[in-house]
Design an enzyme around this catalytic site. Structure first.
Site, mmCIF file in Angstrom:
data_model
loop_
_atom_site.group_PDB
_atom_site.id
_atom_site.type_symbol
_atom_site.label_atom_id
_atom_site.label_comp_id
_atom_site.label_asym_id
_atom_site.label_seq_id
_atom_site.Cartn_x
_atom_site.Cartn_y
_atom_site.Cartn_z
ATOM 1 N NE ARG A 1 10.356 -13.343 -13.879
ATOM 2 C CZ ARG A 1 9.265 -12.549 -13.137
ATOM 3 N NH1 ARG A 1 8.276 -12.217 -13.363
ATOM 4 N NH2 ARG A 1 9.966 -11.858 -11.980
ATOM 5 C CD GLU B 1 7.402 -2.026 -2.729
ATOM 6 O OE1 GLU B 1 7.019 -1.642 -1.812
ATOM 7 O OE2 GLU B 1 8.874 -1.787 -2.750
ATOM 8 C CD1 TRP C 1 10.655 -10.382 -7.893
ATOM 9 C CD2 TRP C 1 9.935 -9.272 -5.798
ATOM 10 N NE1 TRP C 1 9.522 -9.342 -8.291
ATOM 11 C CE2 TRP C 1 9.382 -8.824 -7.176
ATOM 12 C CE3 TRP C 1 9.466 -8.447 -4.849
ATOM 13 C CZ2 TRP C 1 8.450 -7.758 -7.049
ATOM 14 C CZ3 TRP C 1 8.567 -7.412 -4.625
ATOM 15 C CH2 TRP C 1 7.983 -7.251 -5.966
ATOM 16 C CB THR D 1 2.184 7.518 -17.044
ATOM 17 O OG1 THR D 1 1.544 6.650 -15.922
ATOM 18 C CG2 THR D 1 3.768 7.124 -17.131
ATOM 19 C CG HIS E 1 -1.737 -5.361 -13.856
ATOM 20 N ND1 HIS E 1 -1.811 -4.232 -13.818
ATOM 21 C CD2 HIS E 1 -0.361 -5.658 -13.415
ATOM 22 C CE1 HIS E 1 -0.834 -3.524 -13.421
ATOM 23 N NE2 HIS E 1 -0.185 -4.377 -13.019
ATOM 24 C CG HIS E 2 1.150 -7.821 -10.938
ATOM 25 N ND1 HIS E 2 2.727 -7.888 -11.351
ATOM 26 C CD2 HIS E 2 0.796 -6.677 -10.660
ATOM 27 C CE1 HIS E 2 2.961 -6.029 -11.099
ATOM 28 N NE2 HIS E 2 1.480 -5.581 -10.691
ATOM 29 C CG ASP F 1 16.753 16.986 11.888
ATOM 30 O OD1 ASP F 1 16.129 15.813 11.723
ATOM 31 O OD2 ASP F 1 17.738 16.936 12.133
ATOM 32 C CE LYS G 1 4.837 12.878 -12.784
ATOM 33 N NZ LYS G 1 4.196 13.842 -12.098
ATOM 34 C CE1 TYR H 1 2.999 2.377 -11.281
ATOM 35 C CE2 TYR H 1 0.905 2.136 -10.477
ATOM 36 C CZ TYR H 1 1.592 1.918 -11.332
ATOM 37 O OH TYR H 1 1.155 1.641 -12.683
ATOM 38 C CB SER I 1 12.624 -0.060 8.495
ATOM 39 O OG SER I 1 13.247 0.963 7.732
ATOM 40 C CB SER I 2 8.786 0.737 5.006
ATOM 41 O OG SER I 2 9.832 0.224 4.190
ATOM 42 C CG HIS J 1 0.586 -2.466 -9.467
ATOM 43 N ND1 HIS J 1 1.183 -3.103 -10.428
ATOM 44 C CD2 HIS J 1 0.052 -1.166 -9.883
ATOM 45 C CE1 HIS J 1 1.546 -1.979 -11.459
ATOM 46 N NE2 HIS J 1 0.855 -0.925 -11.104
ATOM 47 C CB SER K 1 9.606 17.127 -11.571
ATOM 48 O OG SER K 1 8.496 16.157 -12.120
ATOM 49 C CG HIS L 1 18.950 -9.553 -8.746
ATOM 50 N ND1 HIS L 1 19.958 -8.469 -8.539
ATOM 51 C CD2 HIS L 1 18.312 -9.023 -9.456
ATOM 52 C CE1 HIS L 1 19.684 -7.570 -9.670
ATOM 53 N NE2 HIS L 1 18.543 -8.234 -10.296
#
Lengths: 533, 304
Positions: free
Chosen positions: A452, A257, A143, A330, A304-305, A107, A333, A259, A171-172, A255, A270, A78
């Site tokens: 979890r 990722e 994950w 943040t 921090h993870h 294009d 924004k 963002y 790909s990315s 991390h 925006s 998932h």
């Protein structure tokens, strides 16, 4: 010039090819954008089905539907499918559709590579999902695939998972190179960097993040591959390696990722809020600087993870304060979005509803993130449902809502038809209620100590889990309504005007609806007002 | 009518079969490889054939794809703006490669500076050493693993023993070869920019020869390490970091040498002009990149 070559010259007048060949062989940014979006929607349904299996199992304590081994495969897949298959490709699809139109280009910069970036994905995900049917089952290590769970104790299918990650990374990276080249090289004359629409700005920075960190992820899975098959000891202390090193490398990717999955959302919101507030975006420059600061900070907060894994006090303090610093850009924004709405002539069409919900609910996710940033508090929250609630608030009513908002907002430009406003609003309210019913109670069960990634739980968590599961089914099935609204609009919606929304600004709205197959054959003249309202 | 005169038209190629077939080739290549690796570990049908076929498909499509792009350029379809897209593309691709190596250099730094010292009982996590393998000592290169029963330690390291032995040290000569080849590829590029084709061909041929010589010597070094030094992929963290860094570097040198070989064949066939040689230039950028990675490697893996 030979005759063969001359036939290339008038390609601008060509429409799309017929049938399946159009989609397999296309070099057109709109076709490829469409492919990306439908692919990510299919992944959303597959990943969503897995989520519903999880929520069905957690509806009551005890084991009812699946065994714990399969439950682990569901949580793992998932997460992987939603992150790499649904959210990221949806943003790339939006970039494909919108960036060339917004910067006044015909294009994408590298159209063939664009097609390659997309077509790698179905193969990669086909391979990853096929592991569920292999002997020993699919990936079951979460994950984040921490070693040694994903190396020493992993099912054999992990090899295919590793190669699938390599392919997604390729790909990315190619997609990002394309987007950067398009933005830096193909802006219409007169469009300076500080006149670019914010969606373009946010994608420029996102693409930079992707190119910086996807190779690091590739390195991490490569070391896993070598540990599993070639006897190295990167993540094995018996040979002088360290499983914790895996976490450092993973989160150095991981991390930025997160963002990558939210910056384009900032861009989308925006665009939508100024349109329906009928005011210019408040603080354009500060929006750009805020996104750039967030991107910079994303590289120096990864640990921090991992507060609970053990690290020196100085490290904990550094990562705690660096993480809290992110609240400043943040906050800028959020402040700017609210100030844009302040005294605006607001109307509440479906995209605006999703955008406002984004601002409110993403902010909740941001605040719970601040709570998690506090090291001593994180000792309590770590690996509980509080974390699950936090990142689902930023990813579902955050990233996903922004994608849905973008689809409603630009769909009339893409297909030339309006969607059914009544059904759109119904979809919004079902999603809004569903998402909050699902994830809000998870804060409470998490703070009360529910871990979890477990298929069964103590009786005291039963009520909150039951509510959460009901919400999940409401949210999940209401996305079928979304599909209906979109298909209905494409097939038989009312004809849309070129401008579509009276308050819309930007080059894409100067094109007719639907936008022509090749957007701007010749670059348009750009004024600041055209570029971003 | 030709686009080369119309600088306002950006050439967008027609639909093509290359990308989707390339993706399919990639898929069969890695799926077969995954099958083969799993078969080596726990039995079953190895997928080498599928992998080889996938790789062939991949390589063949790449050939046609590049041939097409070159033909389009020769036909004058690529204006200055299109060419700039290729320049940006190559630059960012090299950046992604830098970050790929950064992951392995990061692993070297982390294990060498932090993990080995913690396991050896030094630093902030000294208790780790006391509890796990008290007899393990903090040294680099690691000649005795924490658990020698699981990971057989190397008999000898390949570190430079003393600066006096520099001139009999194979990695030093490999460094000389690779650095020299960075100069020769630059001279090849400078030659064609002055319109000197024979200079281009000879300098480029020398570069390619040096490149393959490097790979050959690296292969010889690996053979020596495996047979006489007992330094292998599975001899603990020293072997792990050594082989993943030098191995991926060697792979990239091979790739770069093949790229330059293709440019050499093109140069002999009369491709490239004084004003239009980005294929060559991109190859040389890549070559300088692998050279810089090697210099970092030489100091951090072999010397320090």
């Amino acid at each position: 010039m030979s005759a063969v070559i001359e036939s290339h010259d008038d390609h601008h007048d060509h429409g799309p090819a017929k049938g399946l060949a159009r989609w397999l062989f296309t070099t057109n940014h709109k076709d490829i954008g469409t492919l990306y979006l439908w692919f990510s929607f299919a992944m959303l349904l597959i990943g969503g089905t897995m989520a519903l299996i999880i929520r069905a199992e957690l509806f009551q304590p005890g084991l009812q539907f699946v065994n714990p081994e399969f439950f682990n495969q569901m949580t793992t897949n998932h997460g992987l499918i939603m992150v790499f298959g649904a959210i990221m490709p949806a943003f790339v699809g939006l970039a494909n559709w919108l960036v060339p139109m917004m910067v006044g280009a015909p294009d994408m910069a590298l159209p063939r590579m664009n097609n390659l970036s997309f077509w790698i994905l179905p193969f990669a995900f086909g391979m990853m999902i096929s592991t569920l049917f292999m002997e020993g089952g699919g990936p079951n290590f979460g994950w984040t695939f921490y070693a040694p769970l994903s190396t020493t104790y992993a099912p054999d299918s992990v090899t295919f998972f590793i190669f699938a990650v390599h392919m997604m990374g390729a790909s990315s990276i190619m997609g990002s190179i394309n987007i950067i080249a398009t933005i830096l090289n193909m802006r219409a004359p007169g469009m300076t960097l500080m006149q670019m629409p914010l969606f373009v700005w946010t994608w420029l920075i996102t693409a930079y993040l992707l190119i910086a960190v996807m190779p690091v992820l590739a390195g991490a899975v490569t070391m896993m591959l070598f540990d599993i098959h070639f006897g190295t000891s990167f993540f094995n202390a018996a040979g002088g390696g360290d499983p914790v090193m895996f976490q450092h490398i993973f989160w150095f990717f991981g991390h930025p990722e997160v963002y990558i999955m939210i910056l384009p959302a900032f861009g989308i919101v925006s665009h939508i809020i100024p349109t329906f507030a009928r005011k210019q975006l408040f603080g354009y420059d500060s929006m750009v600087y805020a996104v750039a600061s967030i991107a910079f900070l994303s590289f120096i907060v990864w640990a921090h993870h991992m507060f609970t894994v053990g690290m020196p006090l100085a490290g904990q303090l550094f990562f705690m304060y660096a993480t809290m610093l992110i609240a400043i850009p943040t906050g800028v924004k959020v402040f700017n979005w609210i100030s844009t709405m302040w005294r605006g002539s607001m109307t509440f069409e479906t995209p605006m509803l999703f955008a406002i919900a984004f601002v409110v609910l993403f902010t909740i996710g941001g605040f719970s993130g601040l709570m998690l940033a506090i090291t001593p508090a994180d000792y309590q929250y770590h690996d509980t449902y509080f974390v699950v609630a936090h990142f689902h608030y930023v990813l579902v009513p955050g990233a996903l809502f922004s994608i849905i908002a973008a689809v409603y907002y630009w769909l009339p430009k893409w297909c030339g038809n309006m969607y059914d406003e009544r059904l759109g609003k119904l979809h919004f309210w079902l999603s809004f209620i569903g998402v909050n019913v699902t994830f809000f109670p998870q804060h409470f069960s998490g703070l009360a100590g529910m871990p979890r990634r477990i298929p069964d739980y103590a009786l005291q968590f039963a009520d909150f889990n039951m509510i959460s599961s009901v919400g999940a089914f409401i949210f999940g099935f209401s996305q079928l309504l979304f599909m209906y609204v979109v298909i209905h609009a494409i097939r038989s919606g009312k004809q849309a005007t070129g401008r579509v929304w009276e308050g819309a600004h930007g080059l894409e709205w100067t094109l007719p609806s639907p936008a022509p197959y090749h957007s701007f054959t010749h670059p348009p003249k750009v004024t600041a007002a055209d570029a971003h309202g | 009518m030709s686009n080369s005169n119309d600088q306002s038209v950006y050439y967008v190629p027609h639909d093509g079969w290359y990308p989707v077939v390339l993706a399919a080739g990639l898929f069969f290549m890695v799926f077969g490889l995954g099958d083969a690796l799993n078969a080596m570990k726990s039995g079953g049908d190895p997928g080498w054939v599928m992998s080889a076929l996938g790789f062939s498909l991949f390589a063949v499509v790449l050939y046609f794809w590049f041939a097409k792009v070159i033909a389009e350029n020769h036909a004058g379809l690529n204006n200055a703006q299109v060419k700039r897209s290729y320049v940006w593309g190559m630059g960012w691709f090299i950046f992604s490669e830098v970050m790929f190596f950064a992951a392995f250099f990061g692993a070297l730094f982390y294990t060498r500076v932090l993990v080995v010292s913690w396991l050896g009982g030094d630093g902030g996590k000294a208790m780790t050493g006391d509890y796990l393998w008290p007899e393990f000592e903090n040294t680099w290169p690691v000649m005795d693993n924490p658990d020698n029963a699981v990971f057989t330690p190397p008999e000898q390291s390949i570190q430079l023993k003393s600066f006096g032995s520099l001139f009999t040290y194979l990695p030093f000569w490999n460094t000389v070869i690779l650095v020299a080849s960075s100069f020769t590829v630059h001279w090849a590029h400078s030659a064609i920019k002055k319109g000197n084709r024979s200079g281009l061909v000879s300098w480029l041929a020398l570069t390619v020869a040096l490149g393959f010589l490097f790979v050959f010597l690296q292969g010889y070094e690996y053979w020596e390490l495996y047979t006489h030094y007992g330094l292998t992929l599975d001899s603990g963290i020293y072997g792990s970091t050594f082989f993943i860094l030098t191995g991926f570097h060697g792979f990239h040198v091979t790739l770069g040498a093949v790229i330059l070989l293709v440019q050499l064949i093109r140069a002999i066939r009369g491709h490239f002009t004084a004003t239009d040689q980005f294929g060559l230039e991109a190859g040389s950028w890549y070559w300088h990149f692998v050279d810089v990675v090697w210099i970092c490697l030489f100091f951090l893996v072999y010397i320090v």
